[in-house]
Write a protein that holds these residues in place. Structure first.
Motif, short mmCIF file in Angstrom:
data_model
loop_
_atom_site.label_atom_id
_atom_site.label_comp_id
_atom_site.label_asym_id
_atom_site.label_seq_id
_atom_site.Cartn_x
_atom_site.Cartn_y
_atom_site.Cartn_z
N ASN A 36 0.83 -1.21 0.00
CA ASN A 36 0.00 0.00 0.00
C ASN A 36 0.86 1.25 0.00
OD1 ASN A 36 -2.83 -0.09 -0.13
ND2 ASN A 36 -2.86 -1.24 1.78
N LYS A 37 1.90 1.23 0.81
CA LYS A 37 2.81 2.39 0.87
C LYS A 37 3.56 2.54 -0.45
CE LYS A 37 2.74 3.41 5.50
NZ LYS A 37 1.33 3.33 5.79
N GLY A 39 2.44 1.63 -3.41
CA GLY A 39 1.47 2.16 -4.38
C GLY A 39 1.30 3.67 -4.21
N GLU A 40 1.23 4.07 -2.94
CA GLU A 40 1.06 5.49 -2.62
C GLU A 40 2.27 6.30 -3.11
OE1 GLU A 40 -0.78 7.28 1.47
OE2 GLU A 40 0.94 5.98 1.60
N LYS A 43 2.24 6.74 -6.81
CA LYS A 43 1.25 7.77 -7.17
C LYS A 43 1.88 9.17 -6.99
CE LYS A 43 -2.76 9.67 -8.01
NZ LYS A 43 -3.03 10.03 -9.37
N LYS A 44 2.62 9.31 -5.89
CA LYS A 44 3.27 10.60 -5.61
C LYS A 44 4.32 10.91 -6.67
CE LYS A 44 5.31 11.01 -1.53
NZ LYS A 44 5.42 10.86 -0.10
N GLU A 47 2.76 11.89 -9.92
CA GLU A 47 1.70 12.89 -9.80
C GLU A 47 1.75 13.81 -11.02
OE1 GLU A 47 -0.23 12.96 -6.52
OE2 GLU A 47 -1.42 13.52 -8.28
N THR A 68 -1.00 -0.49 -6.75
CA THR A 68 -0.69 0.84 -7.32
C THR A 68 -1.87 1.37 -8.12
OG1 THR A 68 1.64 0.22 -7.40
CG2 THR A 68 0.97 2.09 -8.78
N GLN A 70 -4.93 1.01 -7.62
CA GLN A 70 -6.00 1.55 -6.78
C GLN A 70 -5.81 3.04 -6.53
OE1 GLN A 70 -6.02 -1.32 -3.44
NE2 GLN A 70 -8.10 -1.71 -4.16
N TYR A 71 -4.56 3.48 -6.53
CA TYR A 71 -4.28 4.91 -6.34
C TYR A 71 -4.51 5.69 -7.63
CZ TYR A 71 -2.42 3.70 -1.83
OH TYR A 71 -2.31 3.24 -0.55
N LYS A 73 -6.60 4.57 -10.00
CA LYS A 73 -7.96 4.23 -10.45
C LYS A 73 -8.02 3.88 -11.93
CE LYS A 73 -10.14 6.90 -6.75
NZ LYS A 73 -9.74 5.87 -5.80
#
Ligand code: 5GP
Length: 191
Positions: A36-37, A39-40, A43-44, A47, A68, A70-71, A73
């Motif tokens: 999860n981290k 993936g986050e 995303k960052k 961005e 990934t 999920q972040y 979409k």
């Protein structure tokens, strides 16, 4: 990504042949919280980029790509290493040399799932000599789509993958870059 580097130091093992074994959290047992981290963080890092699809290769890329996605979409497409009755003849195909298995194999993606309007983010667990990354970029380009970036969890910076990716012109983001490694020590590049 500090959390990832710490996890690599605490829980991975360096095997002969420059292989880093991360079976306890990434390649066999999977730490979903860590993913999860990850993936986050992807995303960052990406961005502001328009992404319509995430592309990876089976098997170990799939979990990372799905979390990934999920972040972002967006859907995940994974390249298949084996032919199957599920896959018809209408495919993009690229040849890849496997670093870990020392063999050549084909990766295949159905033409139904990447098209010329797609902006594709490629995700994989490792970057070694860049052969998987190059094969995936090749597939995106066969589709007439755009490869907007490559997100790698662990880059072995002492191998030639970064150079191979640079030659393709695709942006590379690696969450942990290993400068050197042996049974006693893993040293990361600070970037
Ligand atoms: P490359 O194509 O960049 O030479 O190698 C990348 C692929 O090989 C990745 O998809 C990964 O599955 C595998 N790989 C390369 N090096 C390592 C490694 O040190 N450890 C593990 N577990 N897999 C690796």
């Amino acid at each position: 990504m500090e959390l990832l580097k710490q996890r690599i130091i605490n829980d991975s093992k360096v095997l002969p042949g420059n292989i880093l074994k991360v079976d306890s959290f990434l390649n066999h047992q999977i730490d979903v919280e860590l993913l999860n981290k990850i993936g986050e963080e992807f995303k960052k890092r990406f961005e502001g980029e328009k992404v319509t699809k995430i592309l990876t290769v089976e098997a170990s890329g799939i979990a990372i790509a799905c979390i990934t996605a999920q972040y972002f979409k967006v859907p995940v497409v994974f390249a298949k290493k084996y032919t199957s009755t599920n896959l018809d003849d209408d495919i993009y195909c690229a040849e890849v040399y496997s670093f870990t298995r020392n063999t050549l194999y084909n990766i295949r993606v159905s033409k139904n799932y990447i098209n010329k309007d797609d902006k594709v983010l490629i995700i994989d667990d490792f970057l070694a000599n860049g052969m998987a990354a190059e094969g995936l970029i090749n597939i995106v380009r066969q589709a007439g789509a755009e490869a907007v970036g490559i997100g790698i969890v662990v880059e072995k910076g002492f191998q030639r993958g970064r150079k191979v990716v640079r030659n393709t012109g695709v942006r590379l983001e690696s969450l942990a870059i290993i400068k050197s490694m042996d049974e006693n020590e893993i040293v990361f590049e600070e970037r």
